[in-house]
Scaffold this active site. Structure first.
Site, PDB file in Angstrom:
ATOM      1  N   CYS A 128    -109.103 -35.180  14.580  1.00 35.24           N
ATOM      2  CA  CYS A 128    -108.113 -34.824  13.572  1.00 35.24           C
ATOM      3  C   CYS A 128    -107.223 -36.015  13.182  1.00 35.24           C
ATOM      4  O   CYS A 128    -107.695 -36.932  12.531  1.00 35.24           O
ATOM      5  CB  CYS A 128    -107.319 -33.631  14.074  1.00 35.24           C
ATOM      6  SG  CYS A 128    -106.670 -32.649  12.742  1.00 35.24           S
ATOM      7  N   HIS A 130    -110.704 -29.722  16.544  1.00 35.64           N
ATOM      8  CA  HIS A 130    -110.169 -29.979  17.887  1.00 35.64           C
ATOM      9  C   HIS A 130    -111.093 -29.399  18.959  1.00 35.64           C
ATOM     10  O   HIS A 130    -110.915 -28.249  19.354  1.00 35.64           O
ATOM     11  CB  HIS A 130    -108.792 -29.309  18.023  1.00 35.64           C
ATOM     12  CG  HIS A 130    -107.717 -29.996  17.251  1.00 35.64           C
ATOM     13  ND1 HIS A 130    -106.831 -30.867  17.821  1.00 35.64           N
ATOM     14  CD2 HIS A 130    -107.399 -29.939  15.939  1.00 35.64           C
ATOM     15  CE1 HIS A 130    -106.000 -31.324  16.898  1.00 35.64           C
ATOM     16  NE2 HIS A 130    -106.314 -30.778  15.752  1.00 35.64           N
ATOM     17  N   GLU A 157    -111.061 -30.031  22.012  1.00 38.29           N
ATOM     18  CA  GLU A 157    -110.349 -29.953  23.302  1.00 38.29           C
ATOM     19  C   GLU A 157    -109.648 -28.614  23.504  1.00 38.29           C
ATOM     20  O   GLU A 157    -109.224 -28.316  24.616  1.00 38.29           O
ATOM     21  CB  GLU A 157    -109.349 -31.121  23.422  1.00 38.29           C
ATOM     22  CG  GLU A 157    -108.058 -31.001  22.619  1.00 38.29           C
ATOM     23  CD  GLU A 157    -108.199 -31.300  21.131  1.00 38.29           C
ATOM     24  OE1 GLU A 157    -109.328 -31.500  20.656  1.00 38.29           O
ATOM     25  OE2 GLU A 157    -107.164 -31.292  20.432  1.00 38.29           O
TER      26      GLU A 157
END
Ligand code: GLN
Length: 191
Positions: free
Chosen positions: A85, A175, A177
Site C-alpha cells: 500500500c 494488505h 499482513e
C-alpha cells in the site's frame, strides 16, 4: 539443526508495521524494527518491509531520520523488499495524485485510486501462482501501468493491476499482513 533464520528489517516509522512483524516472526524470521540509521547499520539484513500507512508522512519521516537515501541505495543494489500500500507508493517511479519518493520501481501508481472514503474493501484473487489470496484494500492505490518489460504483473482485480514484482521488489496495493493467509510473506522470504 535447522537453517539459519532470515533477518528482516521492517520500517517502523509509521503505519501498519506490527502486523508484518508478527507474520514474519511466525514464519521463523528474525525481525527488527527500523526507525533510525543505526538500526539499518546494526546488522546484515536479508530483506526489508515497507508497510502501509500514509506515504507522504512516511517519506518525510524517512528524510528526517536520514534513512531515505540509505534505503533507496540498498534497494537499488538488490535488497529484497516487500512493500504494501503506502510502501508501494514509496517505491513507484511515477505517482498519480502524489509526489514521487524512492522511485526504484518502474511503474505508475495511482494514490487513493478507489476513492478516499469508500475505497476500503476485501476481496480475493490470485497472486502469481498462489490462488485465492484474501486481499484487504484500505484507501488503496492501484498500478496504472508498468513501465518496464521486466515488471511482472502478479495480481489483477477488476482489470486493475494490484501486485507486481520487479527483480527484488515486490509491491502490492492491498494488505496481506492483516489476513490469516501467510503465503505472500512466505513467497517474499523465498526471494
Ligand atoms: N492512502 C495511503 C497513501 O496514499 C495509503 C493507504 C494505506 O497504506 N493503507 O499513502
Amino acid at each position: 539443526m535447522g537453517e539459519k533464520p532470515l533477518t528482516i528489517g521492517v520500517l517502523a516509522l509509521q503505519g501498519a508495521f506490527i502486523e508484518h512483524i508478527n507474520v514474519l516472526k511466525s514464519l521463523g524470521a528474525d525481525v527488527y524494527e527500523i526507525r533510525q540509521k543505526s538500526d539499518l547499520k546494526a546488522r546484515h539484513y536479508d530483506g526489508l518491509v515497507l508497510p502501509g500507512g500514509e506515504s507522504t508522512t512516511q517519506s518525510n519521516l524517512l528524510k528526517k531520520v536520514g534513512l531515505f537515501d540509505e534505503i533507496q541505495r540498498l534497494i537499488e543494489e538488490g535488497m529484497p523488499v516487500l512493500a504494501t500500500c503506502a510502501g508501494a507508493i514509496l517505491l513507484s517511479e511515477n505517482v498519480v495524485g502524489g509526489e514521487r519518493h524512492l522511485a526504484t520501481l518502474p511503474v505508475t501508481i495511482k494514490r487513493n485510486a478507489y476513492g478516499r472514503q469508500l475505497g476500503s474493501f476485501i476481496t480475493s484473487g490470485s497472486f502469481g501462482t498462489i490462488e485465492n489470496v484474501p486481499m484487504n484494500f484500505i484507501r488503496a492505490p492501484y498500478f496504472e501501468s508498468v513501465n518496464d518489460p521486466e515488471v511482472k504483473i502478479l495480481s489483477k482485480i477488476d482489470d486493475k493491476i494490484v501486485a507486481v514484482q520487479y527483480k527484488n521488489q515486490l509491491a502490492m496495493s492491498f494488505h496481506p499482513e492483516v489476513s490469516e493467509d501467510k503465503r505472500i510473506h512466505k513467497y517474499f522470504l523465498g526471494i
